[in-house]
Write an enzyme that holds these catalytic residues in place. Structure first.
Site, PDB file in Angstrom:
ATOM      1  N   LYS A  52     -55.615  29.725  -0.197  1.00 15.74           N
ATOM      2  CA  LYS A  52     -56.940  28.837  -1.119  1.00 15.74           C
ATOM      3  C   LYS A  52     -58.211  28.990  -0.304  1.00 15.74           C
ATOM      4  CE  LYS A  52     -53.146  26.264  -3.058  1.00 15.74           C
ATOM      5  NZ  LYS A  52     -52.238  25.051  -3.278  1.00 15.74           N
ATOM      6  N   GLN A  96     -51.856  19.238  -0.474  1.00 10.17           N
ATOM      7  CA  GLN A  96     -50.975  20.414  -0.363  1.00 10.17           C
ATOM      8  C   GLN A  96     -49.243  19.673  -0.258  1.00 10.17           C
ATOM      9  OE1 GLN A  96     -51.367  23.784  -0.758  1.00 10.17           O
ATOM     10  NE2 GLN A  96     -49.148  23.876  -1.150  1.00 10.17           N
ATOM     11  N   ASP A 119     -55.937  19.292  -8.687  1.00  9.35           N
ATOM     12  CA  ASP A 119     -54.519  19.880  -9.320  1.00  9.35           C
ATOM     13  C   ASP A 119     -54.167  19.209 -10.829  1.00  9.35           C
ATOM     14  OD1 ASP A 119     -53.341  21.775  -7.603  1.00  9.35           O
ATOM     15  OD2 ASP A 119     -52.989  20.358  -5.939  1.00  9.35           O
TER      16      ASP A 119
END
Ligand code: NDP
Length: 279
Positions: A52, A96, A119
Site C-alpha cells: 500500500k 491493517q 477502508d
C-alpha cells in the site's frame, strides 16, 4: 474456453486515471495523505502495508506508518486514531487487520472518523451503502465492481451469488450488486446445498478462504467468476476456485494471484482520492 481476466491491465488504466485526479488536487494545493496503522506481527500484513505504501509513492500520495509492538494497549492506539481524526493534513486512516489478539477490532475500527474511513468499514458508511447513499465503499467489493465494469457486464436482472458474508467482503458485495439491479443470493457456512446456488449464478463471487472450494460441477456454463479468496498453500497463493478445472466452462474468471487482490489496493487509493476531493 473461458478467459482469465487481465486484471493488471485494468489496474494500469485505473492508475492513469488516479494520477490525473491527484495532479488536479495538487494544483488546488491539496496533497492527499494516508495514515497506516499496523498493530500485529503477522508477516503477510507487513507485506500488505508495504504494498500500500509503495502504491502511494508510485501515485504521488503522502503516507505515514504507525507501527505498534505487542505491548500496545487499546487506549494508546485509540488516542493515535483520535489525533489523526483531527489532523487536517490526513485524508484517510487505515488500520491493517488482523490486530494483536488482545485488541478489540470493532471498537478500534469504529473510532476512525467515518469521513476518513478509507477502508469503508465504519458502520455509518456500511449503513449508507445499504440505503444506496454515496459513501466510501469497502475496497475488495469495490475492486470486484471495477472488474465487472471493465468487462462491460450488464448486471441488471443477472443472478449473482456471493459465497461468504463477512463485513468487509460478502455483505458490501451483495449491496453493490443489488444496487446494479442484479438478483443477489448470499451463501455462507450454514448454506444447506452450496452447489444448488452456485451453479445457477451468472455472476459468482467467492470470498470464503477455503482453497479450491469451487469446482467445475458447481458453476454455470458461461458464468463470470470472481475469486476473492487468498490461501497460502506451501508458500504459494491459491484461490477459493479451482481455476483450471472451471476455466473451460466459464466466460471469465479472475486468477489468484493476479486477480481481485490487485484491484483491492487500487480501490483503496481511489477511496483516498475521493475523500481528498471532498475537502
Ligand atoms: P471471513 O473468514 O471473515 O468470512 C468467510 C465467509 O465464508 C464467512 O461468511 C463464512 O460463513 C463463509 N464460509 C466459510 N466456510 C464456508 C463453506 N465451506 N461454504 C460456504 N461458506 C463458507 O473471510 P473474509 O471475507 O475476510 O475473506 C474471505 C477470503 O477472501 C479469505 O481467503 C481472504 O484471505 C480473502 N480476502 C481477499 C482479499 C483480496 O484483496 N483479494 C481481501 C479480503 C479478503 P459464516 O459467516 O457462516 O461463518
Amino acid at each position: 474456453m473461458g478467459e482469465i481476466v487481465n486484471v493488471k491491465e485494468i489496474v494500469e488504466s485505473k492508475k492513469v486515471e488516479l494520477k490525473r485526479r491527484i495532479e488536479n488536487l495538487k494544483e488546488k494545493r491539496i496533497f492527499p495523505k494516508l495514515a497506516l496503522i499496523l498493530a500485529n506481527d503477522d508477516k503477510a500484513s507487513r507485506v500488505y502495508v508495504g504494498n500500500k505504501r509503495k502504491l502511494c509513492h508510485e501515485l504521488g500520495v503522502l503516507e505515514e506508518e504507525y507501527t505498534f509492538d505487542e505491548n500496545v494497549v487499546e487506549e494508546e492506539l485509540i488516542n493515535v486514531i483520535k489525533k489523526l481524526n483531527k489532523d487536517d493534513s490526513v485524508d484517510g486512516i487505515l488500520v491493517q487487520l488482523p490486530l494483536y489478539n488482545h485488541l478489540n477490532e470493532s471498537k478500534i475500527l469504529d473510532c476512525i472518523s467515518p469521513n476518513k474511513d478509507v477502508d469503508g468499514f465504519h458502520p455509518l458508511n456500511l449503513g449508507k451503502l445499504m440505503i444506496g447513499e454515496k459513501t466510501t465503499v469497502s475496497c475488495t467489493p469495490k475492486g470486484v465492481m471495477t472488474i465487472l465494469e471493465s468487462l462491460n457486464v450488464n448486471l441488471s436482472g443477472k443472478d449473482a451469488v456471493i459465497v461468504g458474508r463477512s463485513r468487509i467482503v460478502g455483505k458490501p458485495m451483495a449491496q453493490l450488486l443489488l444496487s446494479k439491479n442484479a438478483t443477489v443470493t448470499t451463501c455462507h457456512s450454514k448454506t444447506k446445498d452450496l452447489k444448488e446456488y452456485t451453479k445457477k449464478a451468472d455472476i459468482l463471487v467467492v470470498a470464503v478462504g477455503v482453497p479450491h472450494l469451487i469446482k467445475k460441477d458447481m458453476v454455470k456454463e458461461g458464468a463470470i467468476v470472481l475469486d476473492v479468496g487468498i490461501n497460502r498453500i506451501d508458500g504459494k497463493l491459491q484461490g477459493d476456485v479451482d481455476t483450471q478445472d472451471v476455466l473451460e466452462k466459464v466466460e471469465y474468471i479472475t486468477s489468484v494471484p493476479g486477480g481481485v487482490g490487485l484491484t483491492t489496493v487500487i480501490s483503496l487509493m481511489e477511496n483516498l482520492i475521493e475523500i481528498a476531493e471532498r475537502r
